[in-house]
Design a protein around this motif. Structure first.
Motif, short mmCIF file in Angstrom:
data_model
loop_
_atom_site.label_atom_id
_atom_site.label_comp_id
_atom_site.label_asym_id
_atom_site.label_seq_id
_atom_site.Cartn_x
_atom_site.Cartn_y
_atom_site.Cartn_z
N LYS A 107 26.89 -19.75 -57.47
CA LYS A 107 28.61 -19.35 -56.62
C LYS A 107 27.92 -18.82 -55.30
O LYS A 107 29.35 -19.14 -54.94
CB LYS A 107 29.12 -17.87 -58.15
CG LYS A 107 30.16 -17.32 -56.91
CD LYS A 107 30.34 -15.78 -58.01
CE LYS A 107 32.52 -15.19 -57.75
NZ LYS A 107 32.23 -14.14 -58.79
N TYR A 108 27.30 -17.99 -55.42
CA TYR A 108 26.97 -17.81 -53.88
C TYR A 108 25.66 -18.45 -53.47
O TYR A 108 25.21 -18.62 -51.82
CB TYR A 108 26.03 -16.02 -54.23
CG TYR A 108 27.14 -14.98 -54.24
CD1 TYR A 108 27.70 -14.10 -53.99
CD2 TYR A 108 27.40 -14.48 -55.82
CE1 TYR A 108 28.74 -13.05 -53.83
CE2 TYR A 108 27.64 -13.58 -56.53
CZ TYR A 108 28.86 -13.18 -55.50
OH TYR A 108 29.68 -12.34 -56.19
N LYS A 109 25.95 -19.61 -53.50
CA LYS A 109 24.85 -20.57 -52.82
C LYS A 109 23.72 -19.87 -52.34
O LYS A 109 23.61 -20.36 -52.09
CB LYS A 109 25.87 -21.40 -51.75
CG LYS A 109 27.39 -22.00 -52.74
CD LYS A 109 27.83 -22.95 -50.97
CE LYS A 109 28.43 -23.69 -51.83
NZ LYS A 109 29.50 -24.52 -50.29
N ALA A 110 23.18 -20.03 -53.98
CA ALA A 110 21.95 -18.72 -53.34
C ALA A 110 20.55 -18.95 -54.96
O ALA A 110 20.95 -19.54 -55.40
CB ALA A 110 22.37 -17.54 -53.64
N SER A 111 19.69 -18.49 -54.52
CA SER A 111 18.48 -18.42 -55.40
C SER A 111 18.80 -17.51 -56.80
O SER A 111 19.47 -16.57 -55.88
CB SER A 111 17.18 -18.72 -55.14
OG SER A 111 16.97 -17.51 -54.33
N ILE A 112 17.84 -17.79 -58.08
CA ILE A 112 18.57 -16.60 -58.96
C ILE A 112 17.64 -15.55 -58.20
O ILE A 112 18.31 -14.07 -58.88
CB ILE A 112 18.09 -17.36 -60.60
CG1 ILE A 112 18.76 -18.06 -60.74
CG2 ILE A 112 17.08 -15.98 -60.92
CD1 ILE A 112 18.19 -18.75 -62.11
N ALA A 113 16.44 -15.84 -57.76
CA ALA A 113 15.60 -14.54 -57.11
C ALA A 113 16.21 -14.39 -56.08
O ALA A 113 16.36 -12.37 -56.17
CB ALA A 113 14.82 -15.25 -56.58
N GLN A 114 17.11 -14.39 -55.87
CA GLN A 114 18.44 -13.77 -53.91
C GLN A 114 18.96 -12.63 -54.99
O GLN A 114 19.86 -11.92 -54.37
CB GLN A 114 18.47 -15.21 -53.49
CG GLN A 114 17.63 -15.66 -52.68
CD GLN A 114 18.55 -16.89 -51.45
OE1 GLN A 114 19.36 -17.68 -52.14
NE2 GLN A 114 18.45 -16.46 -50.08
N ILE A 115 19.73 -13.54 -56.10
CA ILE A 115 20.80 -12.71 -56.61
C ILE A 115 19.79 -11.25 -57.53
O ILE A 115 21.07 -10.16 -57.60
CB ILE A 115 21.33 -13.59 -57.79
CG1 ILE A 115 21.92 -14.50 -57.13
CG2 ILE A 115 22.48 -12.92 -58.47
CD1 ILE A 115 22.96 -13.87 -55.91
N LEU A 120 11.64 -9.98 -60.09
CA LEU A 120 11.60 -11.83 -60.83
C LEU A 120 11.04 -11.32 -62.54
O LEU A 120 11.18 -12.47 -62.63
CB LEU A 120 10.96 -12.02 -59.78
CG LEU A 120 11.45 -11.68 -58.45
CD1 LEU A 120 11.06 -12.64 -57.12
CD2 LEU A 120 13.08 -12.06 -58.53
N MET A 121 11.13 -9.65 -62.63
CA MET A 121 10.24 -10.08 -63.72
C MET A 121 8.99 -10.88 -64.44
O MET A 121 9.08 -11.46 -65.28
CB MET A 121 11.94 -9.92 -64.66
CG MET A 121 12.56 -9.66 -64.94
SD MET A 121 13.83 -10.29 -66.42
CE MET A 121 13.00 -9.58 -67.81
N ARG A 122 8.58 -10.93 -63.26
CA ARG A 122 7.09 -11.81 -64.01
C ARG A 122 7.69 -12.85 -63.67
O ARG A 122 7.07 -13.80 -65.08
CB ARG A 122 6.45 -11.55 -64.36
CG ARG A 122 5.34 -9.85 -63.83
CD ARG A 122 4.11 -10.07 -64.92
NE ARG A 122 3.70 -8.96 -63.55
CZ ARG A 122 2.20 -8.20 -64.32
NH1 ARG A 122 2.12 -8.42 -66.04
NH2 ARG A 122 1.60 -7.45 -63.57
N GLY A 123 9.10 -13.74 -63.19
CA GLY A 123 8.34 -15.05 -63.30
C GLY A 123 10.27 -15.16 -65.15
O GLY A 123 11.12 -16.32 -65.37
N ASN A 124 10.48 -13.81 -65.73
CA ASN A 124 11.42 -14.18 -66.96
C ASN A 124 12.45 -14.52 -67.21
O ASN A 124 13.62 -14.04 -67.13
CB ASN A 124 11.16 -12.93 -67.70
CG ASN A 124 9.30 -12.97 -68.01
OD1 ASN A 124 9.60 -14.19 -69.76
ND2 ASN A 124 8.35 -12.74 -68.31
N LEU A 125 13.02 -14.31 -65.35
CA LEU A 125 14.56 -13.84 -65.12
C LEU A 125 14.33 -15.77 -65.45
O LEU A 125 15.51 -16.00 -65.71
CB LEU A 125 14.42 -13.67 -63.51
CG LEU A 125 14.87 -12.73 -62.77
CD1 LEU A 125 14.14 -12.87 -61.52
CD2 LEU A 125 16.12 -12.11 -63.66
N PHE A 126 14.16 -16.59 -65.06
CA PHE A 126 14.32 -18.15 -65.40
C PHE A 126 14.31 -18.40 -67.23
O PHE A 126 14.12 -19.54 -67.35
CB PHE A 126 12.87 -18.55 -64.97
CG PHE A 126 12.91 -19.20 -63.29
CD1 PHE A 126 14.34 -18.95 -62.83
CD2 PHE A 126 12.22 -17.80 -62.75
CE1 PHE A 126 14.39 -19.01 -61.25
CE2 PHE A 126 12.23 -17.63 -61.85
CZ PHE A 126 13.45 -18.32 -60.70
#
Length: 278
Positions: free
Chosen positions: A206-214, A186-192
């Motif tokens: 697209k997958y009805k998922a969270s960014i963390a799940q992807i 999760l890149m210490r939150g830097n994914l966001f």
């Protein structure tokens, strides 16, 4: 499950426990994770929580064959001290065998890494440890180890996420039959943050998922053992359910393009954690 080169199998999704320092909270998290379905727990002597994880696993009522533990040796020492510390992990975790034992950080003296590894080989040959491996070793550090040991590492645990895809290291490990285990997905939150957020958010919708799940599903799609960490029960469940997401090749390639070689944790080639202490 992931089958290692020695045919030992580990769950391909585990729970990381780095920075779980509060005993009561850690025990709660482990028990909640077990309730959700986690069976693979990643710890280290340096995390100072092996004893709590051992207590929680005992309290869970699970049979020893029903859960898997990865732990790591704290720094490097004489062979006698190394043996003593490994047995301490057995005592703290309250187990009679460890599934996967890793050298936590490489020493900058290649001969010291080999000396530590020789003790790992002893425990493996006695059946006390089911698989042995490395953590935070670069390709070049491994090349100074592998030709000089009897047993090739089964695993190398390294930082891996969309900003640091480890493409070249994965190819090297695959060529040597070494399994990659990825931490910090999760890149210490830097994914966001950009440039990652826009791409991952579009795929997540697209997958009805969270960014963390992807991010977790992306690593699993690459046959990497993923060990995301959370102390929140809802997110524990969310992370665990990432294993149900099957990403299309086109989406995997989009995430691959996010690689910037960016580290969120220490650089293995310049780390200060693998020093030798008698």
């Amino acid at each position: 499950m992931i089958k290692l080169s020695n045919n030992y199998e580990l769950p391909n999704l585990g729970l990381g426990t780095f920075l779980m320092n509060d005993d009561a909270e850690t025990k709660r998290v482990i028990l909640e994770a077990i309730e959700i379905g986690y069976r693979h727990f990643d710890t280290a002597q340096m995390y100072f929580n092996e004893h709590v994880i051992g207590d929680a696993l005992l309290a869970s009522g699970l049979k020893r064959s029903e859960f898997f533990i990865t732990t790591k040796l704290n720094r490097h020492h004489s062979k006698a001290k190394t043996r003593e510390l490994i047995y301490k992990s057995f005592a703290d975790l309250k187990v009679d065998y460890i599934d996967l034992l890793l050298i936590h950080w490489p020493n900058h003296d290649d001969k010291i890494n080999i000396q530590t590894w020789e003790v790992f080989e002893e425990f493996y040959e006695k059946g006390l440890v089911k698989a042995i491996g490395l953590s935070n070793f670069t390709r070049y550090q491994m090349e100074q180890l592998i030709p000089h040991v009897k047993i090739k590492p089964h695993v190398n645990q390294v930082e891996m996420h969309p900003g640091l895809s480890q493409v070249n290291l994965i190819k090297y490990l695959n060529d040597h039959g070494i399994q990659l285990m990825g931490y910090g997905p999760l890149m210490r939150g830097n994914l966001f943050n950009e440039p990652y957020f826009s791409v991952l958010d579009k795929i997540a919708k697209k997958y009805k998922a969270s960014i963390a799940q992807i991010a977790i599903a992306w690593g699993l799609a690459k046959n990497v053992i993923m060990i995301p960490k959370s102390v929140n029960k809802e997110r524990l469940g969310e992370n665990f359910n990432a294993s149900k997401i099957i990403l299309k090749e086109e989406d995997i390639k989009l995430i691959d393009k996010l690689n910037t070689g960016r580290r969120m944790y220490a650089d293995p080639a310049n780390n200060v954690y693998g020093n030798f202490i008698e």
